[in-house]
Design an enzyme around this catalytic site. Structure first.
Site, PDB file in Angstrom:
ATOM      1  CB  ALA A  12      -1.375  39.816  89.213  1.00 18.74           C
ATOM      2  CB  ILE A  16       6.141  34.144  86.219  1.00 19.98           C
ATOM      3  CG1 ILE A  16       6.443  33.456  85.699  1.00 19.98           C
ATOM      4  CG2 ILE A  16       7.786  35.547  86.376  1.00 19.98           C
ATOM      5  CD1 ILE A  16       6.362  34.138  84.303  1.00 19.98           C
ATOM      6  CG  ASN A 105      -0.593  36.084  73.273  1.00 16.34           C
ATOM      7  OD1 ASN A 105      -0.554  36.394  74.290  1.00 16.34           O
ATOM      8  ND2 ASN A 105      -0.121  34.470  72.798  1.00 16.34           N
ATOM      9  CD  GLN A 112      -2.532  42.720  78.747  1.00 18.57           C
ATOM     10  OE1 GLN A 112      -1.293  43.045  78.588  1.00 18.57           O
ATOM     11  NE2 GLN A 112      -3.148  42.666  80.120  1.00 18.57           N
ATOM     12  N   GLY A 130       5.013  37.722  78.674  1.00 15.39           N
ATOM     13  CA  GLY A 130       4.409  36.365  78.150  1.00 15.39           C
ATOM     14  C   GLY A 130       4.752  36.615  77.307  1.00 15.39           C
ATOM     15  CG  ASN A 131       7.339  33.651  75.782  1.00 20.27           C
ATOM     16  OD1 ASN A 131       8.002  33.821  75.818  1.00 20.27           O
ATOM     17  ND2 ASN A 131       7.814  32.535  76.504  1.00 20.27           N
ATOM     18  CG  ASP A 159      15.892  33.981  76.792  1.00 18.79           C
ATOM     19  OD1 ASP A 159      16.681  32.442  77.417  1.00 18.79           O
ATOM     20  OD2 ASP A 159      15.697  34.764  76.712  1.00 18.79           O
ATOM     21  NE  ARG A 162      15.891  29.074  81.435  1.00 20.05           N
ATOM     22  CZ  ARG A 162      15.167  29.791  80.567  1.00 20.05           C
ATOM     23  NH1 ARG A 162      15.057  30.345  79.097  1.00 20.05           N
ATOM     24  NH2 ARG A 162      13.739  29.267  80.995  1.00 20.05           N
ATOM     25  CG  HIS A 187      11.989  34.463  75.306  1.00 17.26           C
ATOM     26  ND1 HIS A 187      12.901  33.895  76.164  1.00 17.26           N
ATOM     27  CD2 HIS A 187      11.261  33.712  75.825  1.00 17.26           C
ATOM     28  CE1 HIS A 187      12.789  32.812  76.705  1.00 17.26           C
ATOM     29  NE2 HIS A 187      11.741  32.599  76.771  1.00 17.26           N
TER      30      HIS A 187
END
Ligand code: NAX
Length: 332
Positions: A12, A16, A105, A112, A130-131, A159, A162, A187
């Site tokens: 947060a 983004i 990650n 989470q 998040g990637n 995507d 885009r 992605h």
């Protein structure tokens, strides 16, 4: 007025979130009459920055915002949460192998997922941004067994947006004149942006994008590469990754999930594969064309052709590799 919705945003204090919180607070995601309680989650070193974000939310004097909680504790951030935007992730550092990134990650999304499992509403709608977003969503879902797998998704809407914008620019029409471009798979650079079933309204007439563009070679080569590489092009120019467009896309995704897709329109969402559509292996977060009704998505079937099959396999193989690296034996 309706009861407030509890909306969690992780990462947060990041870039983004800074755009996303504004769009949500304006009522453009959950509706102009829907009050919001924000649950803002970040890591302990970012609590000072987050305090500044909270001050700015107050200073916007949004009519729909009720409560704002800023925390570094996922058990507080996900408490009774109705919708969660998971933006926070471990960024790739120089010299970091893809495997190290996935494992770092994995730890975040395992924690989470477990916290969501414990304290979020079982109806919570989770969007992972998040990637690597698809695999992070899969990890999150794996560690949140009491939350239906359909309720955890990852974002490929940026995507899609885009791709839509590229075609609109090529045809000299607006983005709302172009519909049903599909993003398949991950992605990442292996994603397959597919205009085979897309339509465009040109001079008041609706037609297939292939007929409108009249350049099959462009749609099968340059268009695909441009969309696949767009994130890298933004980073090169801005020295920062996409943020405003990512926030807008996350809001588009969540709005369509809550409010439904218009008749005749499908959108791309990375959702859990069950092994029965388009030959994609089960238990991958794979981007498919979906429609949404009553907050429930359904994959649109029958949109593939020979060209699609080969492209789908490439991105599916990448996702299988990520799953193996992140979850190993737990990936079955
Ligand atoms: P920023 O680095 O500006 O912000 C990320 C925030 O997440 C930071 O405030 C950080 O402290 C926080 N964070 C890290 N670990 C956390 C944890 N365990 N719990 C809570 N918060 C945590 O990144 P930003 O530009 O906002 O991007 C966020 C993520 O979106 C990145 O992973 C980025 O790669 C990814 N993106 C995904 C896109 C998609 O289409 N799926 C496109 C845009 C973007 O690249």
């Amino acid at each position: 007025m309706a009861e407030p919705l509890n909306v969690c945003v992780t990462g947060a204090a990041g870039q983004i979130a800074y755009s996303l919180i504004y769009i949500v607070a304006k009522g453009e995601v959950f509706g102009p009459e829907q009050p919001i309680n924000f649950l803002l989650l970040d890591i302990p070193p970012m609590m000072g920055v987050l305090e500044g974000v909270v001050m700015e939310i107050q200073d916007c004097a949004f009519p729909l915002v009720r409560d704002v909680v800023a925390t570094a504790d996922p058990l507080v951030g996900f408490k009774d949460c109705d919708a969660a935007f998971l933006l926070g992730a471990m960024p790739r550092r120089e010299g970091m192998e893809r495997k190290d990134l996935l494992q770092a990650n994995c730890k975040i999304f395992e924690a989470q997922g477990a916290a969501l499992d414990k304290v979020a509403k079982k109806t919570v709608k989770v969007l992972v941004v998040g990637n690597p977003a698809n695999t992070n969503a899969l990890i999150c879902s794996t560690f949140a067994p009491s939350i239906p797998k359909e309720n955890i998704t990852a974002m490929t809407r940026l995507d899609q947006n885009r791709a839509t914008a590229q075609i609109a620019a090529k045809l000299g029409v607006t983005c709302t004149d172009v519909k049903n471009v599909v993003i398949w798979g991950n992605h990442s650079g292996t994603q397959f942006p597919d205009a085979a079933n897309a339509t465009a309204t040109v001079n008041g007439e609706s037609m297939s994008v292939y007929d409108a563009v009249k350049d099959d070679n462009y749609l099968k080569t340059e268009f695909i590469a441009t969309v696949q590489q767009r994130g890298a092009a933004v980073i090169k120019a801005r020295k920062l990754s996409s943020a405003m467009s990512a926030a807008k896309a996350a809001c588009d995704h969540m709005r369509d999930w809550f409010c439904g897709t218009p008749e005749g329109v499908y959108v791309s969402m990375a959702v859990i594969s069950k092994g029965n559509t388009y030959g994609v292996d089960e238990n991958l977060m794979f981007s498919f064309p979906v429609t949404v009704k009553d907050k429930t998505w359904a994959i649109v079937e029958g949109l593939s052709n020979e060209f699609t099959v080969e492209k789908l396999m490439i991105t599916e193989n990448e996702l299988k590799g990520e799953r193996e690296m992140a979850l190993g034996s737990q990936s079955a």
